[in-house]
Design an enzyme around this catalytic site. Sequence first.
Site, PDB file in Angstrom:
ATOM      1  N   CYS A   2      37.752   7.413  34.621  1.00 56.80           N
ATOM      2  CA  CYS A   2      39.071   7.748  34.018  1.00 56.80           C
ATOM      3  C   CYS A   2      38.972   8.763  32.794  1.00 56.80           C
ATOM      4  O   CYS A   2      37.907   9.077  32.019  1.00 56.80           O
ATOM      5  CB  CYS A   2      39.617   6.412  33.247  1.00 56.80           C
ATOM      6  N   ARG A  27      36.041  12.744  36.485  1.00 54.76           N
ATOM      7  CA  ARG A  27      35.848  11.372  36.071  1.00 54.76           C
ATOM      8  C   ARG A  27      36.561  10.276  36.691  1.00 54.76           C
ATOM      9  O   ARG A  27      36.326   9.012  36.536  1.00 54.76           O
ATOM     10  CB  ARG A  27      36.336  11.294  34.573  1.00 54.76           C
ATOM     11  N   TRP A  74      40.511   6.085  37.406  1.00 53.85           N
ATOM     12  CA  TRP A  74      39.399   5.354  38.422  1.00 53.85           C
ATOM     13  C   TRP A  74      39.739   3.908  38.513  1.00 53.85           C
ATOM     14  O   TRP A  74      39.213   3.202  37.641  1.00 53.85           O
ATOM     15  CB  TRP A  74      38.220   5.994  38.213  1.00 53.85           C
ATOM     16  N   ASN A 100      40.904   3.919  28.648  1.00 56.18           N
ATOM     17  CA  ASN A 100      39.768   4.084  29.331  1.00 56.18           C
ATOM     18  C   ASN A 100      38.912   2.572  28.784  1.00 56.18           C
ATOM     19  O   ASN A 100      39.005   2.380  27.579  1.00 56.18           O
ATOM     20  CB  ASN A 100      38.866   5.044  29.115  1.00 56.18           C
ATOM     21  N   GLY A 101      38.138   1.782  29.771  1.00 56.55           N
ATOM     22  CA  GLY A 101      37.463   0.950  29.566  1.00 56.55           C
ATOM     23  C   GLY A 101      38.028  -0.435  30.158  1.00 56.55           C
ATOM     24  O   GLY A 101      38.786  -0.229  31.083  1.00 56.55           O
ATOM     25  N   GLU A 484      16.545  10.061  45.687  1.00 56.00           N
ATOM     26  CA  GLU A 484      17.440  10.800  45.315  1.00 56.00           C
ATOM     27  C   GLU A 484      18.156  11.677  46.550  1.00 56.00           C
ATOM     28  O   GLU A 484      19.261  12.090  46.563  1.00 56.00           O
ATOM     29  CB  GLU A 484      16.712  12.069  44.350  1.00 56.00           C
ATOM     30  N   LYS A 488      21.920  11.536  47.754  1.00 57.33           N
ATOM     31  CA  LYS A 488      22.790  12.718  47.452  1.00 57.33           C
ATOM     32  C   LYS A 488      23.517  12.996  48.808  1.00 57.33           C
ATOM     33  O   LYS A 488      24.875  13.111  48.684  1.00 57.33           O
ATOM     34  CB  LYS A 488      22.090  13.808  47.435  1.00 57.33           C
ATOM     35  N   GLU A 491      26.394  10.134  48.924  1.00 57.39           N
ATOM     36  CA  GLU A 491      27.359  10.409  48.164  1.00 57.39           C
ATOM     37  C   GLU A 491      28.314  11.388  48.537  1.00 57.39           C
ATOM     38  O   GLU A 491      29.821  10.967  48.426  1.00 57.39           O
ATOM     39  CB  GLU A 491      26.938  11.171  46.659  1.00 57.39           C
ATOM     40  N   HIS A 507       7.002  -1.770  57.376  1.00 54.56           N
ATOM     41  CA  HIS A 507       7.491  -3.190  57.037  1.00 54.56           C
ATOM     42  C   HIS A 507       9.111  -3.184  57.502  1.00 54.56           C
ATOM     43  O   HIS A 507       9.716  -4.133  56.783  1.00 54.56           O
ATOM     44  CB  HIS A 507       7.099  -3.419  55.885  1.00 54.56           C
ATOM     45  N   LYS A 606      32.128  10.517  38.078  1.00 54.44           N
ATOM     46  CA  LYS A 606      30.894  11.268  37.157  1.00 54.44           C
ATOM     47  C   LYS A 606      30.282  10.199  36.090  1.00 54.44           C
ATOM     48  O   LYS A 606      29.074  10.117  36.315  1.00 54.44           O
ATOM     49  CB  LYS A 606      31.646  12.535  36.792  1.00 54.44           C
TER      50      LYS A 606
HETATM   51  C1  G6P Z   1      27.354   8.338  38.440  1.00 55.21           C
HETATM   52  C2  G6P Z   1      27.302   9.846  38.986  1.00 55.21           C
HETATM   53  C3  G6P Z   1      25.831   9.938  39.215  1.00 55.21           C
HETATM   54  C4  G6P Z   1      24.904   9.802  38.089  1.00 55.21           C
HETATM   55  C5  G6P Z   1      25.200   8.197  37.556  1.00 55.21           C
HETATM   56  C6  G6P Z   1      24.500   8.180  36.245  1.00 55.21           C
HETATM   57  O1  G6P Z   1      27.222   7.435  39.586  1.00 55.21           O
HETATM   58  O2  G6P Z   1      28.054   9.993  40.075  1.00 55.21           O
HETATM   59  O3  G6P Z   1      25.625  11.355  39.505  1.00 55.21           O
HETATM   60  O4  G6P Z   1      23.523   9.818  38.172  1.00 55.21           O
HETATM   61  O5  G6P Z   1      26.540   7.855  37.270  1.00 55.21           O
HETATM   62  O6  G6P Z   1      25.230   9.082  35.256  1.00 55.21           O
HETATM   63  P1  G6P Z   1      24.575   9.348  33.734  1.00 55.21           P
HETATM   64  O7  G6P Z   1      25.665  10.283  33.241  1.00 55.21           O
HETATM   65  O8  G6P Z   1      24.151   8.277  33.048  1.00 55.21           O
HETATM   66  O9  G6P Z   1      23.338  10.077  34.156  1.00 55.21           O
END
Ligand code: G6P
Length: 611
Positions: A2, A27, A74, A100-101, A484, A488, A491, A507, A606
Amino acid sequence: MCGIMAYIGGRDTVEVLLEGLRRLEYRGYDSAGVAVSVDGKIELVRSKGKIANLAALLEGNKPEGRSGIAHTRWATHGPPSTKNAHPHPDCEGHLAVVHNGIIENYLELREQLEAEGHTFRSETDTETLAHLFEKYYDGDLEKAVRRGLKEVKGSYAVVAMSDREPGLLVAARQYSPLIVGLGEKKGENFVASDPSAIIAYTRQAYLIDNGEMVMLRADGVQVKTLSGKPVKKPVFHIEWDAEMAEKGGHKHFMIKEIFEQPHALRQTIGDRIVGREMALKLEGLGLSDGYLRRVKKIAVIACGTASYAGMAGQYAIEKVCGVPVIVDVASELQHRECVFDKNTLGIAISQSGETADTLQAMRMAHRQGAKLLAITNAIGSSVARESDGLLYIHAGPEIGVASTKAYTSQILAMLLFCVHLGRVREAVTPRVARRLLRGIKQLPDLAERTLEQADHIKKLAKKHQHIMRYLYLGRGAHYCSAMEGALKIKEIAYLDAEGYAAGEMKHGPLALVTEEVAVLSAVVEGPQYEKALGNLQEIRARGGKVIAVANENDEEIAKYADDVIPIPKTEEVLSPVLAGIPMQLYAYYVADLWNREIDQPRNLAKSVTVE
Ligand code: G6P
């Protein structure tokens, strides 16, 4: 998660609000709205979907006023819809709020307010705030907000406006980020949830702390505690400029940010490695040598990509310094008993510095006596402020929801810390420490060379376009690359992908391998190289396609893989920085072939500022 933007001053208010929202859209982007004060009335325009929908609604129908609040959402409480979009009005539309929150006791408050005659129109927790402020409003918005917030449990960054006081916006913060932008032009001021919303207008700011309130007028800003005591805030200078948060000719922020990695890595190194002896100057580290010698265990506190950067650090620190490191996602870590004590160092890694789970786990670690080191990109963020020591990564603004340059810079910051720790504890010889630091200094150039593979990787993405299921495998230093890489492609391409420790294949995951599955694996020279080759053989024997990320001088690898993506050779513990790059590029090009919304993938945000 948000975004809030609020403005008071002489510009075209709706334009300023929309511009701020566009910069915050990463966001959250399932609905958006603005409320503007026009001739003693509040005009509200809201819409489901992205900011572009809201802008289209406002086209030719723009409320003109000198103050307003805006929000991009969001969804947490209530699905995305116009009625659940912020700003939320009170019963008669005299007040409006953005928030927000999470208001944890909203159901209880809502029942009480409904019993008192308030009519709710949305399913959100936020609307409770509008009615609470209405209940206590008697011509003084500051008083009403202060009184109302006394009854609220949970987290908030909130901005409220009233039609009876059009020259005033009242904001407050408890555990959700809030920043005031001090107008560089006379007669205007801003409030936002995040600096990127305001950097086009000003770089002078107040960072609002938990428990503080802001009274924003065109000609001045007052900050007080929630109980009404005035607070003198230092002016904070935001170093990012507006251009840094533009796409600069690239199709997406993500690809721009992938290509920015050599620069970001250089910024992370900065002038931290000094002279021929390669002394490490880690300003702000805030942890004495004596303390670092006493540390018995390290626990990485992070979420998502940041936790995988933590895994790269784990491997390096355990190998170089011989200190045990645990990595668990912050949402789990905060509920695990006996992880922290006074001899445990918590390393909080967070790009945004505002991730709610990370912050909760940090607070738990502090309560149990641990010290905290923050590795973050966001200057003055909550993670930075709640830590005992700090290592900023200085990667510049990262807008694409999927983290890229922050990931490699976070690993690099962990590596710098690792060498420092090794030296302080005399776990490395001066010669080995210098060798590692020389390797670290070369990483930006080697990242540049890795990026030269972009066209090759694009072709591979096309070649394997029909593949719907991926396995990402890694061992040792590259367990993190597997995790990672899989994250990616999930996502941004929305493809099924699992990240796995290669040794675990037998396993379970081996059962998934068919001709329709592709396996990506980083196989670099190191103690586990032979074993990693063995895993690739097992996959090919079962018809799976293998794409290997391997050292450029590796002549063996072609026998074990269908396709190879070469990366420069570096020390094994440093190599996750380089191996991360092809993983990002591959996911990006696959997602682009599928025409995905790469910078704003569905359902994601984000910065996840709710637990
Ligand atoms: C969200 C983002 C990711 C990020 C994660 C942690 O899921 O989409 O890209 O790695 O948050 O965020 P931070 O700001 O704590 O690194």
